[in-house]
Motif scaffolding. Structure first.
Motif, mmCIF file in Angstrom:
data_model
loop_
_atom_site.group_PDB
_atom_site.id
_atom_site.type_symbol
_atom_site.label_atom_id
_atom_site.label_comp_id
_atom_site.label_asym_id
_atom_site.label_seq_id
_atom_site.Cartn_x
_atom_site.Cartn_y
_atom_site.Cartn_z
ATOM 1 N N ASP A 1 0.859 -1.179 0.000
ATOM 2 C CA ASP A 1 0.000 0.000 0.000
ATOM 3 C C ASP A 1 0.902 1.238 0.000
ATOM 4 N N PRO A 2 1.088 1.904 -1.146
ATOM 5 C CA PRO A 2 2.044 3.022 -1.242
ATOM 6 C C PRO A 2 1.798 4.128 -0.207
ATOM 7 N N GLU A 3 0.531 4.434 0.049
ATOM 8 C CA GLU A 3 0.248 5.518 0.997
ATOM 9 C C GLU A 3 0.607 5.108 2.424
ATOM 10 N N ALA A 4 0.221 3.888 2.815
ATOM 11 C CA ALA A 4 0.559 3.410 4.153
ATOM 12 C C ALA A 4 2.068 3.280 4.313
ATOM 13 N N LEU A 5 2.752 2.828 3.251
ATOM 14 C CA LEU A 5 4.206 2.674 3.313
ATOM 15 C C LEU A 5 4.885 4.030 3.488
ATOM 16 N N ARG A 6 4.411 5.004 2.762
ATOM 17 C CA ARG A 6 5.017 6.343 2.887
ATOM 18 C C ARG A 6 4.782 6.913 4.287
ATOM 19 N N ASP A 7 3.580 6.711 4.818
ATOM 20 C CA ASP A 7 3.304 7.160 6.185
ATOM 21 C C ASP A 7 4.215 6.450 7.181
ATOM 22 N N LEU A 8 4.416 5.164 6.985
ATOM 23 C CA LEU A 8 5.290 4.393 7.875
ATOM 24 C C LEU A 8 6.705 4.961 7.882
ATOM 25 N N LEU A 9 7.262 5.180 6.711
ATOM 26 C CA LEU A 9 8.640 5.670 6.630
ATOM 27 C C LEU A 9 8.756 7.107 7.128
ATOM 28 N N ASN A 10 7.780 7.946 6.802
ATOM 29 C CA ASN A 10 7.808 9.327 7.292
ATOM 30 C C ASN A 10 7.744 9.390 8.814
#
Length: 707
Positions: free
Chosen positions: A299-308
């Protein structure tokens, strides 16, 4: 004349005082801390600074106000010692440190500040000592003797084996070819060193700590004839790689490397800036369930939130942490960064395994646990970390769990576990439908709720929103904690099981045998239509027992007078909806009769569900974390929050009397407050006793005072 001059000077000082204060340059955080240390040491003589030393270590800190009173650094106790402030020395036989250190060149100043090892290594090179003793203006970040001693043997061997190249270059990297004092050392700035113009990263934190490539500045601003010396606690080395490059070369970041590439954050991590990356190792990723990891990675959005959520907005070196502080991530969440002894902590956990890996655009700390933000979690995952697991277990038992783990936009109204202190209800068709009415369509935020709003549930009900001064409620249930917003769903923690309305106020009263006499009275008074139509009513409904407790002649008189009966009944009906969660210490609610009802709530002992059985099931409206007694006009309420489509019903065990009907408020008797005034009076007027109008009242007062 002299007096006039003094007065003019005094007036001028008053006029210019604030301006004079503002005109001076603002002190840096380091200078403010040093000033505080000097203030704390002043009783020991001039230029004495209070220093906090961590017990069992050689670490010393100039003290700020908070640390002075807490007497702790990173949770460890400290002792206070008193030393000469930087730039001063003792004089035999005199108090304090009255003498300024004599100025000498950089090389000789190294010995004064306690960096004799740096002097020793400077002597080993052919070129550096003459430069340090010669003309010019330099800044030298000089490692302490302990800093040199703590270097790994192999690193030190490589330096001293080639003194005119390796050692010389290492020392030159600690130098800047201009004088830079602490007030010029700004947070996030880079200074150009004298080794190949390589940058030195400077961070100047609000707590007064200054770091140089994450080495802590121990003593600053030791002036020399040809520059200034700052003593630091580490030997620093050049920085060549950015954060992204370090991720690419570290074996322990294999999963992180793939995640960064998939999210597109590599551009950020190799660009300009000053960030802190809390870099999860392969081990950190392996600790979470494979299903959860695969869901986030896919999930690109969840992944970006995770890394941020692992990237702090500014560079934070470990040496700058002496107590807990909140830091914002690029995701917008707040992490509590603290320390326990030598260990850094995140949200109270010691999960940092390697710290202060410097990059050209920030600093990296290795962590062994993944920091998953709420925005990357499902409703089930949010609930698992909250005190609402009972309701999610019920949803699972009812076969409704797919709603909480999928990609539907939903809001879960989840009662706290303590609501079910006497056990969870049995799952049947009715309970399953009730659970569906705890799931609202759409992802809602509590900050966007407003009075009069309705929310559609998966069970087909429309739930009303009630906004009170200190409460935000949905039907009879009020929000008990800040909502958690997940990837697709939002979790509202509620203080009780929600009971959707099942009919109008009249429907509720007719459906409950306790109110049969009240229903008959309402019909006799002609108020049936009022309580059946749309509206917002709070009805304090006397039970049959309440009517039966009235004297028979008074009850017959009331029921025989339709006008008086309507007046009494209207006094039991508030003109707004007030659920029990919205009642503070006292709420004055206007009735349809015109007078106001006084509704209050106070804490009571915890009661279980025993005795709450009605029609074979537990009254869910009574299952609540709030064990408060609600009263109206000081009369306790037997049951609260029986919800109707046009209001809410409270069961009461007495018939309320409007103020005009209460004996104590008639003109021929004194109210309790007036009685109290008479009790406290030392002398009564003889004229009052002789008065034809007041004498009977005075006599009754005396009789009441005897009891």
């Amino acid at each position: 004349m002299a007096l006039l001059v003094r007065l003019l000077a005094f007036a001028l000082a008053l006029a210019l005082g604030p301006a004079g204060t503002l005109a001076g340059p603002a002190k840096s955080p380091y200078q403010l801390v040093l000033q505080h240390s000097r203030h704390r040491g002043r009783q020991h003589g001039p230029n004495v600074c209070a220093v906090q030393k961590v017990i069992g270590t050689n670490k010393k800190y100039f003290t700020n106000c908070k640390q002075w009173y807490q007497r702790k650094i990173c949770g460890k106790p400290t002792v206070i010692s008193y030393e000469c402030c930087p730039g001063y020395e003792k004089v035999p036989g005199e108090k304090g440190c009255p003498a300024a250190l004599p100025l000498s060149n950089l090389y000789e100043t190294l010995g004064v500040v306690g960096s004799t090892t740096t002097q020793l290594y400077t002597d080993r090179t052919e070129k550096l000592r003459p430069e340090m003793e010669g003309p010019g203006s330099f800044t030298l970040f000089a490692p302490s003797n302990e800093a040199w001693a703590s270097l790994p043997a192999e690193v030190l061997d490589s330096l001293v084996s080639n003194v005119n190249i390796e050692l010389l270059n290492a020392l030159r990297y600690h130098m800047v070819d201009r004088r830079v004092l602490t007030d010029e050392l700004k947070h996030g700035m880079a200074l150009t060193s004298m080794y190949q113009n390589s940058n030195i990263q400077i961070h100047h934190y609000p707590n007064g700590i200054v770091t140089v490539n994450c080495a802590r500045l121990l003593q600053a601003d030791h002036h020399a004839t040809n520059g200034v010396v700052h003593l630091i606690d580490k030997v620093i080395s050049t920085i060549t790689n950015n954060i992204q490059q370090i991720i690419e070369i570290e074996d322990t970041f294999e999963t992180l490397r793939a995640a960064v590439a998939a999210s597109g954050l590599n551009t950020l991590l190799e660009g300009d800036g000053q960030f802190t990356l809390l870099a999860p190792t392969n081990e950190a990723f392996e600790k979470i369930p494979a299903e959860t990891l695969n869901r986030i990675l896919g999930d690109p959005e969840a992944l970006r939130d995770l890394l941020n959520n692992h990237i702090l907005k500014s560079a934070m070196c470990a040496e700058a942490i002496v107590a807990g502080l909140s830091m914002e991530t690029l995701e917008g969440t707040t992490l509590e960064v603290g320390c326990s002894g030598d260990m850094l902590t995140i949200n109270g956990k010691a999960i940092i395994s390697n710290k202060d890996i410097l990059a050209t655009n920030g600093v990296i700390h290795f962590i062994d646990e993944l920091l998953i933000p709420d925005s990357a979690k499902t409703l089930f995952e949010l609930a698992a970390e909250s005190d609402v697991s009972t309701v999610t277990d019920l949803l699972r038992q009812a076969g409704l769990s797919t709603h909480l783990s999928g990609n539907e936009r939903l809001t879960l109204l989840a009662p706290l576990n303590s609501v079910f202190k006497d056990g969870a209800p049995r799952i049947d068709a009715q309970m399953k439908n009730l659970l569906l009415n705890h799931v609202v369509k759409g992802q809602v935020a509590s900050k966007d709720l407003y009075r009069g709003q309705t929310l559609d549930t998966l069970g087909g009900k429309k739930l009303r929103v009630f906004v009170y001064r200190n409460s935000l409620c949905i039907e009879n249930s009020c929000i008990a904690a800040h909502d958690k917003r997940g990837r697709y769903g939002t979790l509202f923690t509620m203080d009780r099981i929600l009971t959707p309305p099942m009919g109008t106020v009249m429907d509720v009263l007719k459906g409950d045998n306790r109110f049969s006499m009240l229903v008959a009275a309402i019909q006799s008074a002609g108020l049936t239509e009022t309580l059946n139509r749309e509206g917002v009513y709070t009805v304090f409904a006397p039970t049959n027992e309440a009517f039966q407790a009235m004297p028979p002649e008074e009850l017959n008189k009331l029921l025989g007078n339709a006008k008086e009966l309507a007046n009494i009944l209207k006094y039991h009906i508030g003109d707004d909806i007030l659920v029990s969660g919205g009642i503070g210490a006292l709420v004055r609610l206007k009735s349809l009769q015109g007078d106001k009802l006084e509704v209050s709530s106070c804490a009571a002992s915890i009661q279980g569900t025993e005795g709450l059985q009605r029609a074979g099931t537990v009254s869910l409206s009574r299952l609540s974390t709030k064990n408060n007694v609600v009263s109206v006009n000081k009369e306790p309420v037997a049951e609260t929050d029986i919800m109707a489509t046009n209001g809410v019903v409270y069961a009461i065990t007495s018939v309320l009397q409007p103020p005009a009907n209460r004996p104590q408020e008639r003109g021929d008797e004194l109210a309790d407050s007036a009685l109290e005034i008479f009790k406290q009076a030392s002398v009564f007027s003889k004229a009052s006793q002789r008065s034809v109008r007041l004498a009977p009242v005075y006599q009754r007062l005396l009789e009441r005072m005897k009891h």
